[in-house]
Design an enzyme around this catalytic site. Sequence first.
Site, PDB file in Angstrom:
ATOM      1  N   GLU A  51       0.857  -1.166  -0.071  1.00 51.16           N
ATOM      2  CA  GLU A  51       0.091   0.032  -0.030  1.00 51.16           C
ATOM      3  C   GLU A  51       0.863   1.458   0.035  1.00 51.16           C
ATOM      4  O   GLU A  51       0.669   2.206  -0.679  1.00 51.16           O
ATOM      5  CB  GLU A  51      -0.921  -0.064   1.198  1.00 51.16           C
ATOM      6  CG  GLU A  51      -1.783   1.230   1.350  1.00 51.16           C
ATOM      7  CD  GLU A  51      -2.302   1.455   2.865  1.00 51.16           C
ATOM      8  OE1 GLU A  51      -2.755   2.524   3.278  1.00 51.16           O
ATOM      9  OE2 GLU A  51      -2.267   0.666   3.522  1.00 51.16           O
ATOM     10  N   ASP A  55       0.866   3.698  -2.977  1.00 53.39           N
ATOM     11  CA  ASP A  55       0.652   5.140  -2.921  1.00 53.39           C
ATOM     12  C   ASP A  55       1.599   6.047  -3.589  1.00 53.39           C
ATOM     13  O   ASP A  55       1.238   7.051  -4.207  1.00 53.39           O
ATOM     14  CB  ASP A  55       0.448   5.572  -1.383  1.00 53.39           C
ATOM     15  CG  ASP A  55       0.165   7.129  -1.056  1.00 53.39           C
ATOM     16  OD1 ASP A  55      -1.047   7.465  -1.629  1.00 53.39           O
ATOM     17  OD2 ASP A  55       1.004   7.561  -0.572  1.00 53.39           O
ATOM     18  N   ASP A 122      -7.194   0.998   0.428  1.00 50.73           N
ATOM     19  CA  ASP A 122      -5.964   0.454   0.813  1.00 50.73           C
ATOM     20  C   ASP A 122      -5.498  -0.618  -0.042  1.00 50.73           C
ATOM     21  O   ASP A 122      -4.187  -0.656  -0.465  1.00 50.73           O
ATOM     22  CB  ASP A 122      -5.603   0.186   2.500  1.00 50.73           C
ATOM     23  CG  ASP A 122      -5.720   1.158   3.443  1.00 50.73           C
ATOM     24  OD1 ASP A 122      -5.727   2.568   2.837  1.00 50.73           O
ATOM     25  OD2 ASP A 122      -6.037   1.047   4.485  1.00 50.73           O
ATOM     26  N   GLU A 125      -4.474   0.338  -3.504  1.00 57.03           N
ATOM     27  CA  GLU A 125      -3.129   0.999  -3.548  1.00 57.03           C
ATOM     28  C   GLU A 125      -2.061  -0.011  -3.471  1.00 57.03           C
ATOM     29  O   GLU A 125      -1.113  -0.108  -4.189  1.00 57.03           O
ATOM     30  CB  GLU A 125      -2.860   1.960  -2.330  1.00 57.03           C
ATOM     31  CG  GLU A 125      -3.691   3.365  -2.539  1.00 57.03           C
ATOM     32  CD  GLU A 125      -3.350   4.194  -1.528  1.00 57.03           C
ATOM     33  OE1 GLU A 125      -3.203   5.624  -1.589  1.00 57.03           O
ATOM     34  OE2 GLU A 125      -3.225   3.722  -0.287  1.00 57.03           O
TER      35      GLU A 125
END
Length: 167
Positions: A51, A55, A122, A125
């Site tokens: 994650e 991101d 989450d 990502e």
Amino acid sequence: MNNAAKNEALLSQLEKKLGYKFTDKALLDEALTHSSYANESGSSRFNERLEFLGDAVLELVSSEKLYGEHADLDEGRLTRLRSKLVCRESLAEWARFAKLPGLIRLGKSLVKSGATESMSADAAEAVFGAVFLDGGYASAKDTVLRFLERQEKNISSEEADPKTRLQ
């Protein structure tokens, strides 16, 4: 169809929506594993590190795209536009479209209630991070650009609706 075959079919559908087929399925498995499941099963592999990486990939690709497409916008407007495209709500919406909530492995205490919007965002990502590790920047960029294209259409349709603009 048994559970393993059903899960494999759902993962295959996810890969189609991503426009990317994983070479290392363990990365996709990790991206879809919540820490609650890992804690209960004694595994050290769950999606939080992916994650983090996803991101960063999402921010880089979206920034590069917006910078190239909007020479007329200053930094502040580019930042606001990027935050609209890649906010938690848009990631959760995309996760629902990709059917991620049903693929996320959760601990027993969370199975009944299912993946929350935050868990789904989450996981989205984390999937982008997994694509990056599995296929490199070019593959991750292609995947994120497909996500951004879908989100731009959603934002455009929302902004076209006078009632939504008023609210």
